[in-house]
Design an enzyme around this catalytic site. Structure first.
Site, PDB file in Angstrom:
ATOM      1  N   ARG A   1     -18.456  -2.141  23.477  1.00 42.83           N
ATOM      2  CA  ARG A   1     -18.954  -0.816  23.831  1.00 42.83           C
ATOM      3  C   ARG A   1     -19.012  -0.688  25.342  1.00 42.83           C
ATOM      4  O   ARG A   1     -20.070  -0.789  25.969  1.00 42.83           O
ATOM      5  CB  ARG A   1     -20.312  -0.570  23.174  1.00 42.83           C
TER       6      ARG A   1
ATOM      7  N   GLN B   1     -14.420   3.645  24.691  1.00 46.93           N
ATOM      8  CA  GLN B   1     -15.142   4.604  23.857  1.00 46.93           C
ATOM      9  C   GLN B   1     -14.218   5.332  22.887  1.00 46.93           C
ATOM     10  O   GLN B   1     -14.570   5.568  21.727  1.00 46.93           O
ATOM     11  CB  GLN B   1     -15.869   5.621  24.735  1.00 46.93           C
TER      12      GLN B   1
ATOM     13  N   ASP C   1     -13.450   3.307  19.606  1.00 45.57           N
ATOM     14  CA  ASP C   1     -14.610   2.789  18.870  1.00 45.57           C
ATOM     15  C   ASP C   1     -14.701   3.391  17.469  1.00 45.57           C
ATOM     16  O   ASP C   1     -15.219   4.496  17.287  1.00 45.57           O
ATOM     17  CB  ASP C   1     -15.869   3.084  19.679  1.00 45.57           C
TER      18      ASP C   1
ATOM     19  N   SER D   1     -18.395   4.159  16.120  1.00 40.01           N
ATOM     20  CA  SER D   1     -19.004   5.409  16.575  1.00 40.01           C
ATOM     21  C   SER D   1     -18.388   6.615  15.879  1.00 40.01           C
ATOM     22  O   SER D   1     -19.104   7.519  15.431  1.00 40.01           O
ATOM     23  CB  SER D   1     -18.850   5.548  18.097  1.00 40.01           C
TER      24      SER D   1
ATOM     25  N   TYR E   1     -26.327  -2.194  21.016  1.00 46.48           N
ATOM     26  CA  TYR E   1     -26.742  -2.306  19.632  1.00 46.48           C
ATOM     27  C   TYR E   1     -28.215  -2.673  19.554  1.00 46.48           C
ATOM     28  O   TYR E   1     -28.771  -3.332  20.438  1.00 46.48           O
ATOM     29  CB  TYR E   1     -25.926  -3.385  18.900  1.00 46.48           C
TER      30      TYR E   1
END
Length: 374
Positions: A122, A127, A130, A133, A230
């Site tokens: 992350r 991004q 990911d 997400s 996280y």
């Protein structure tokens, strides 16, 4: 010779997503790759074979991975489906390495390079790659929609000539990507929303979405923030304080959405049977972590459980219930990943150390990822 990218039809029970869409096929083709799609791979996500063919893909019913340099999947394919792929071929998917170590070992034995997309670090430049997400965002939305469907009343406050209907009270537990989307969705539906998390930094995020933060203030020095953003496991002291706070708050709620997950571990228990019993009959709990043991005592994947008059629901695979959108986002994550490392001279992607070492599970016949060797 062009790099061949193969996409198999998903075999896992209930899996409706697909790892490529016509949009990403067109983009891969523009990079110079050859894309092979298994016939029917996109049907459950409302994508016909002809749609793939129109953007340059070859459709095969057999021998889909023959000559493949890269095999894309939503979930990791079983080893027998990979016969015919080139030596050292990349397997790029969500590989569930902690619970499917047997499959990871099989990839290593077959000489494949397995890349677990859920291990994507992350960091800012990753991004757009990911998958956790992108899929969690849809899952948070779907959780609220399903809870609203199961709840026998309206969400927004309604003032009518016959009287006023109070707004539903929605409590979101866990404010990661899924939780934030759940808050936003519940607010759009007109609910009165509150939320909590073990990470104190999320308080401002909750408030920015118009929800009320519910935080333990009596236990200092516990941030709950782990590597990469996280959540980490809570201390015993924090767990006790949180349980007391939640017990007093949850009894007033109509809808509870739980989203707490810790990578590689069983989901933490957030809601006990006693807390369920304190809720009003007709209330609804959606457990987004039910597939990993559940945040809610007594939750069962893909079943409606009624305890103390409260409906407890949760899907073993929430994003697959939004297959078209989930596939679109997942496939873009895969394209963004591969295209970011595409070497035009070599005609294939070449990984760097930061991301490559993070997501690579197997290489040269061995399991190489430190998270699986510790």
């Amino acid at each position: 010779m062009a790099t061949t990218i193969s996409v198999l039809r998903e075999r896992a029970d209930g899996e409706s997503r697909v790892a490529a869409t016509p949009e990403t096929v067109k983009k891969f083709t523009a990079l110079g790759a050859k894309v092979v799609i298994e016939s029917g791979a996109g049907l459950a996500a409302s994508i016909a074979d002809a749609d793939y063919q129109a953007t340059g893909a070859e459709i095969r019913s057999e021998g889909v991975v023959n000559g493949a340099d890269i095999v894309l999947g939503v979930q990791g394919p079983e080893g027998d489906l990979l016969a015919g792929a080139n030596p050292g071929a990349w397997i790029v998917a969500s590989l569930d390495p902690f619970t499917r170590r047997d499959r990871v070992d099989a990839y290593a034995a077959a000489g494949f390079e397995a890349l677990a997309m859920e291990f994507m670090p992350r960091i800012t430049r990753a991004q757009s790659m990911d998958i956790l997400s992108s899929q969690s965002n849809l899952a948070g939305y779907k959780a609220v929609i399903e809870a609203a469907g199961a709840y026998g009343r309206a969400f927004p406050m309604m003032m009518t000539a016959a009287g006023t209907i109070s707004a539903a009270r929605v409590f979101v537990m866990g404010v990661g990507v899924a939780g934030l989307q759940a808050i936003a969705t519940a607010r759009r539906l007109g609910a009165q929303v509150s939320a909590t998390d073990v990470r104190s930094a999320t308080k401002e995020q909750i408030q920015s979405l118009g929800a009320k933060p519910i935080f333990v203030e009596s236990v200092a020095g516990i941030e709950g923030e782990g590597a990469g953003g996280y959540a980490t496991e809570m201390s015993a002291e924090y767990q006790q304080a949180q349980a007391e706070l939640v017990s007093s708050h949850i009894a007033k709620q109509d809808i509870v959405i739980t989203t707490a997950l810790i990578p590689g571990r069983a989901a933490p228990r957030l809601v006990t049977d006693a807390q369920i019993a304190s809720m009003k009959p007709g209330s609804v709990i959606f457990d987004l972590a039910v597939a990993q043991g559940g945040n809610v005592e007594g939750s069962v994947p893909d079943q409606v459980v009624v305890k103390h008059g409260v409906k407890i629901i949760g899907f073993s695979n929430t994003p697959t219930h939004l297959a078209a959108d989930a596939s679109a986002l997942f496939s873009r994550n895969l394209y963004n990943f591969l295209s970011a490392f595409w070497d035009k001279e070599q005609g294939k992607p070449v990984l760097d150390e930061e991301i490559g070492n993070a997501i690579r599970l197997t290489q040269g016949g061995q399991v190489v990822n430190p998270r699986l060797l510790g």
